[in-house]
Design a protein around this motif. Structure first.
Motif, short mmCIF file in Angstrom:
data_model
loop_
_atom_site.label_atom_id
_atom_site.label_comp_id
_atom_site.label_asym_id
_atom_site.label_seq_id
_atom_site.Cartn_x
_atom_site.Cartn_y
_atom_site.Cartn_z
N PRO A 74 -4.97 12.18 -0.79
CA PRO A 74 -4.44 12.08 0.58
C PRO A 74 -5.57 12.01 1.61
O PRO A 74 -6.66 12.53 1.40
N ASP A 75 -5.29 11.34 2.71
CA ASP A 75 -6.27 11.22 3.80
C ASP A 75 -6.49 12.60 4.43
O ASP A 75 -5.55 13.38 4.59
N SER A 76 -7.73 12.87 4.79
CA SER A 76 -8.06 14.19 5.35
C SER A 76 -7.40 14.43 6.70
O SER A 76 -7.21 15.58 7.11
N VAL A 77 -7.03 13.37 7.40
CA VAL A 77 -6.40 13.51 8.72
C VAL A 77 -4.91 13.19 8.66
O VAL A 77 -4.07 13.99 9.07
N GLY A 78 -4.57 12.04 8.13
CA GLY A 78 -3.19 11.59 8.15
C GLY A 78 -2.39 11.94 6.91
O GLY A 78 -1.20 11.64 6.85
N GLY A 79 -3.03 12.55 5.91
CA GLY A 79 -2.32 12.95 4.71
C GLY A 79 -1.93 11.79 3.81
O GLY A 79 -2.56 10.73 3.81
N VAL A 80 -0.85 11.99 3.07
CA VAL A 80 -0.40 11.01 2.07
C VAL A 80 0.02 9.70 2.73
O VAL A 80 -0.31 8.62 2.24
N ALA A 81 0.71 9.79 3.86
CA ALA A 81 1.19 8.58 4.53
C ALA A 81 0.05 7.69 4.96
O ALA A 81 0.09 6.46 4.77
N ALA A 82 -0.99 8.27 5.56
CA ALA A 82 -2.14 7.49 6.00
C ALA A 82 -2.88 6.89 4.81
O ALA A 82 -3.33 5.74 4.85
N ALA A 83 -3.01 7.68 3.75
CA ALA A 83 -3.69 7.18 2.55
C ALA A 83 -2.91 6.03 1.93
O ALA A 83 -3.49 5.03 1.49
N PHE A 84 -1.57 6.17 1.93
CA PHE A 84 -0.74 5.09 1.38
C PHE A 84 -0.94 3.81 2.18
O PHE A 84 -1.03 2.72 1.62
N GLY A 85 -1.01 3.91 3.50
CA GLY A 85 -1.23 2.73 4.32
C GLY A 85 -2.53 2.03 3.98
O GLY A 85 -2.58 0.79 3.93
N LYS A 86 -3.57 2.81 3.71
CA LYS A 86 -4.86 2.22 3.37
C LYS A 86 -4.82 1.53 2.01
O LYS A 86 -5.29 0.40 1.85
N PHE A 87 -4.27 2.25 1.03
CA PHE A 87 -4.20 1.65 -0.31
C PHE A 87 -3.25 0.46 -0.34
O PHE A 87 -3.51 -0.55 -1.00
N ALA A 88 -2.14 0.57 0.37
CA ALA A 88 -1.16 -0.51 0.38
C ALA A 88 -1.74 -1.77 1.00
O ALA A 88 -1.36 -2.90 0.62
N ALA A 89 -2.64 -1.62 1.97
CA ALA A 89 -3.27 -2.78 2.60
C ALA A 89 -4.07 -3.57 1.58
O ALA A 89 -4.20 -4.79 1.69
#
Length: 257
Positions: A197-212
């Motif tokens: 998970p992203d250190s700031v945005g958590g799982v949702a932010a990390a998913f956005g990065k990986f999904a991109a």
């Protein structure tokens, strides 16, 4: 006989052109689409294995029943497995400069249903991990859950749902291949987001990065895979009708023209 052979040429030519595109294209920057060996934390790797194994057991039982009741379908089983292996082993350029690849699981799913495709896709993932260092053994549970479990079931649902709505097998198969491709990598992005998970945005932010990197970059490739799968299926229904009738595919779903 000669006339029939000439009629095959346009379809075979279209298949050859799409395959040539997939083989010749080579990415400048490679980002593996399967989760690499040792990349997941032990807890997540084990958890995905535990979630994956019941589906694999179901698939092995289904495969045994298939071969026992319809031994003449063995060649089509081999074809479905080979098709998935070849397509999912290719690394192609994506719209962001990273690499992507097809999955090739929709064809086998429509031929033999999701449980059997789970086994075929697992064998594909295993051979890739051992032979071409694509994926890994510790991450086989996670990769198998996305490509060998969720992908085939999404393909199956899309194929049957679209077929009932439109009555067009080609549209249904294209949608199945497209959806299975995209969902496989969307789930892979989600698996990575859960583990990292992203250190700031958590799982949702990390998913956005990986999904991109994963899901969005797959769209042009998913379209190409859908077209190729329809072409191969049309060829099968035209020239392998006897084999498909043993699976009740032509009677249940109609002939693909």
């Amino acid at each position: 006989m000669k006339v029939r052979q000439w009629k095959r040429l346009p379809l075979l030519g279209a298949i050859a052109l799409l395959v040539m595109y997939m083989v010749i294209a080579s990415p400048r920057a490679a980002v593996a689409m399967h989760i690499s060996e040792g990349f997941l934390p032990v807890g997540w790797a084990l958890g995905w294995w535990l979630g994956f194994l019941p589906f694999l057991g179901w698939g092995l039982w289904s495969l045994r029943q298939q071969v026992k009741t319809q031994p003449e379908s063995t060649l089509l089983l081999a074809l479905a497995g080979a098709y998935a292996f070849v397509l999912s082993s290719l690394k192609l350029p994506s719209v962001t400069g990273s690499s992507s690849h097809p999955t090739g699981i929709a064809l086998g799913t429509v031929l033999f249903r999701p449980p059997i495709m789970t086994v075929l896709a697992t064998l594909v993932l295993l051979f890739q991990a051992l032979l071409i260092a694509h994926g890994g053994l510790t991450t086989l549970g996670a990769n198998g859950f996305s490509m060998a479990v969720v992908g085939p079931w999404v393909a199956w649902g899309c194929y049957n749902g679209i077929l009932r709505l439109t009555g067009k097998p080609a549209i249904a198969l294209f949608t199945a291949a497209f959806a299975a491709n995209v969902i496989t990598y969307a789930l892979t992005a989600w698996q990575l987001a859960l583990a990292f998970p992203d250190s700031v945005g958590g799982v949702a932010a990390a998913f956005g990065k990986f999904a991109a990197v994963f899901a969005i970059t797959q769209i042009p490739l998913a379209i190409s895979e859908g077209l190729l799968t329809v072409l191969v299926w049309n060829w099968l229904t035209t020239y392998c009708a006897a084999e498909l009738r043993t699976l009740n595919l032509l009677q249940e779903r109609g002939h693909h023209g």
